[in-house]
Scaffold this motif. Sequence first.
Motif, mmCIF file in Angstrom:
data_model
loop_
_atom_site.group_PDB
_atom_site.id
_atom_site.type_symbol
_atom_site.label_atom_id
_atom_site.label_comp_id
_atom_site.label_asym_id
_atom_site.label_seq_id
_atom_site.Cartn_x
_atom_site.Cartn_y
_atom_site.Cartn_z
ATOM 1 N N ILE A 69 0.844 -1.205 0.000
ATOM 2 C CA ILE A 69 0.000 0.000 0.000
ATOM 3 C C ILE A 69 0.877 1.253 0.000
ATOM 4 O O ILE A 69 0.605 2.208 -0.729
ATOM 5 N N LEU A 70 1.940 1.240 0.792
ATOM 6 C CA LEU A 70 2.859 2.376 0.847
ATOM 7 C C LEU A 70 3.502 2.629 -0.522
ATOM 8 O O LEU A 70 3.596 3.778 -0.965
ATOM 9 N N CYS A 71 3.923 1.572 -1.204
ATOM 10 C CA CYS A 71 4.506 1.726 -2.545
ATOM 11 C C CYS A 71 3.487 2.314 -3.521
ATOM 12 O O CYS A 71 3.829 3.178 -4.333
ATOM 13 N N SER A 72 2.255 1.853 -3.449
ATOM 14 C CA SER A 72 1.219 2.372 -4.340
ATOM 15 C C SER A 72 0.944 3.849 -4.073
ATOM 16 O O SER A 72 0.800 4.639 -5.010
ATOM 17 N N ILE A 73 0.874 4.220 -2.809
ATOM 18 C CA ILE A 73 0.640 5.629 -2.457
ATOM 19 C C ILE A 73 1.833 6.480 -2.872
ATOM 20 O O ILE A 73 1.670 7.572 -3.427
ATOM 21 N N LEU A 74 3.047 5.993 -2.621
ATOM 22 C CA LEU A 74 4.256 6.715 -3.022
ATOM 23 C C LEU A 74 4.288 6.896 -4.538
ATOM 24 O O LEU A 74 4.595 7.977 -5.043
ATOM 25 N N GLY A 75 3.949 5.841 -5.265
ATOM 26 C CA GLY A 75 3.894 5.935 -6.719
ATOM 27 C C GLY A 75 2.886 6.965 -7.176
ATOM 28 O O GLY A 75 3.147 7.739 -8.105
ATOM 29 N N PHE A 97 2.965 13.238 -9.917
ATOM 30 C CA PHE A 97 2.871 14.672 -10.156
ATOM 31 C C PHE A 97 4.226 15.351 -10.339
ATOM 32 O O PHE A 97 4.288 16.549 -10.557
ATOM 33 N N LEU A 98 5.303 14.601 -10.239
ATOM 34 C CA LEU A 98 6.635 15.142 -10.512
ATOM 35 C C LEU A 98 6.867 15.169 -12.024
ATOM 36 O O LEU A 98 6.259 14.393 -12.758
ATOM 37 N N PRO A 99 7.748 16.043 -12.481
ATOM 38 C CA PRO A 99 8.083 15.996 -13.907
ATOM 39 C C PRO A 99 8.706 14.642 -14.250
ATOM 40 O O PRO A 99 9.595 14.167 -13.546
ATOM 41 N N ASN A 100 8.228 14.028 -15.286
ATOM 42 C CA ASN A 100 8.671 12.682 -15.699
ATOM 43 C C ASN A 100 8.430 11.633 -14.614
ATOM 44 O O ASN A 100 9.137 10.624 -14.549
ATOM 45 N N GLY A 101 7.457 11.860 -13.766
ATOM 46 C CA GLY A 101 7.168 10.942 -12.670
ATOM 47 C C GLY A 101 6.343 9.734 -13.078
ATOM 48 O O GLY A 101 6.117 8.841 -12.269
ATOM 49 N N ILE A 102 5.911 9.683 -14.326
ATOM 50 C CA ILE A 102 5.061 8.572 -14.774
ATOM 51 C C ILE A 102 5.797 7.238 -14.678
ATOM 52 O O ILE A 102 5.197 6.220 -14.337
ATOM 53 N N LYS A 103 7.089 7.233 -14.936
ATOM 54 C CA LYS A 103 7.858 5.982 -14.852
ATOM 55 C C LYS A 103 7.937 5.497 -13.411
ATOM 56 O O LYS A 103 7.733 4.314 -13.130
ATOM 57 N N LEU A 104 8.230 6.421 -12.504
ATOM 58 C CA LEU A 104 8.284 6.044 -11.088
ATOM 59 C C LEU A 104 6.916 5.608 -10.586
ATOM 60 O O LEU A 104 6.796 4.656 -9.808
ATOM 61 N N PHE A 105 5.878 6.316 -11.038
ATOM 62 C CA PHE A 105 4.517 5.946 -10.667
ATOM 63 C C PHE A 105 4.219 4.517 -11.099
ATOM 64 O O PHE A 105 3.740 3.702 -10.300
ATOM 65 N N ALA A 106 4.497 4.197 -12.351
ATOM 66 C CA ALA A 106 4.187 2.867 -12.870
ATOM 67 C C ALA A 106 4.954 1.786 -12.118
ATOM 68 O O ALA A 106 4.397 0.747 -11.764
ATOM 69 N N VAL A 107 6.225 2.040 -11.859
ATOM 70 C CA VAL A 107 7.047 1.047 -11.161
ATOM 71 C C VAL A 107 6.569 0.854 -9.728
ATOM 72 O O VAL A 107 6.345 -0.280 -9.281
ATOM 73 N N PHE A 108 6.398 1.940 -8.986
ATOM 74 C CA PHE A 108 5.993 1.824 -7.589
ATOM 75 C C PHE A 108 4.575 1.269 -7.449
ATOM 76 O O PHE A 108 4.305 0.472 -6.551
ATOM 77 N N TYR A 109 3.682 1.691 -8.323
ATOM 78 C CA TYR A 109 2.305 1.198 -8.247
ATOM 79 C C TYR A 109 2.259 -0.303 -8.538
ATOM 80 O O TYR A 109 1.589 -1.060 -7.847
ATOM 81 N N THR A 110 3.010 -0.731 -9.548
ATOM 82 C CA THR A 110 3.056 -2.151 -9.893
ATOM 83 C C THR A 110 3.723 -2.959 -8.787
ATOM 84 O O THR A 110 3.230 -4.024 -8.407
ATOM 85 N N LEU A 111 4.831 -2.458 -8.247
ATOM 86 C CA LEU A 111 5.488 -3.154 -7.120
ATOM 87 C C LEU A 111 4.563 -3.232 -5.908
ATOM 88 O O LEU A 111 4.557 -4.241 -5.190
ATOM 89 N N GLY A 112 3.805 -2.185 -5.681
ATOM 90 C CA GLY A 112 2.850 -2.196 -4.576
ATOM 91 C C GLY A 112 1.795 -3.267 -4.735
ATOM 92 O O GLY A 112 1.464 -3.980 -3.779
ATOM 93 N N ASN A 113 1.277 -3.408 -5.941
ATOM 94 C CA ASN A 113 0.279 -4.454 -6.183
ATOM 95 C C ASN A 113 0.884 -5.847 -6.067
ATOM 96 O O ASN A 113 0.247 -6.766 -5.540
ATOM 97 N N ILE A 114 2.104 -6.013 -6.549
ATOM 98 C CA ILE A 114 2.771 -7.317 -6.424
ATOM 99 C C ILE A 114 3.018 -7.649 -4.959
ATOM 100 O O ILE A 114 2.797 -8.783 -4.518
#
Length: 160
Positions: free
Chosen positions: A46-52, A57-74
């Motif tokens: 859950i923390l990884c998903s929220i962090l992602g 909202f950061l510039p070029n943050g979409i990559k970090l979002f995708a990685v953290f959100y996916t890691l959070g779900n895993i």
Amino acid sequence: MDKLRRVLSGQEENEELGLTAQVLDASTLSYSTRVKWFVICFAGGILCSILGSALLFLPNGIKLFAVFYTLGNIAALSSTCFLMGPLKQLKRMFEPSRLIATIVMLLCLILTLCAVFWWHKKGLAIIFCILQFLAMTWYSISYIPFARDAVIKCFTTCLS
């Protein structure tokens, strides 16, 4: 409570499956340790998903979002391995009642990362993350008796 512990630890089913399954599905962790690691792994997910989501909202943050959100779900998905064991978890994931949700969820996990790193499509990555969430939710409520029926009834009532 004792029955719940046996079911979650896989002892009840192992008695029926024989020695091979007991060896493959055995865990040296105590019940309390398994619950603690389940909570830690699930909370980490859950923390990884929220962090992602915050990094989106950061510039070029979409990559970090995708990685953290996916890691959070895993991490959230794998947390249940501590309760029932990895083999039992895999068997339950691919039961007919959960098969479609499992396939959609795993496919969306992969497609999210593909959309960000190989295809460079931010909008598609967001869509796949939403589908991840929906598939994970549908998969999770499959463990609650009659929950899917209640959700379907609720949506049909709201739409009528």
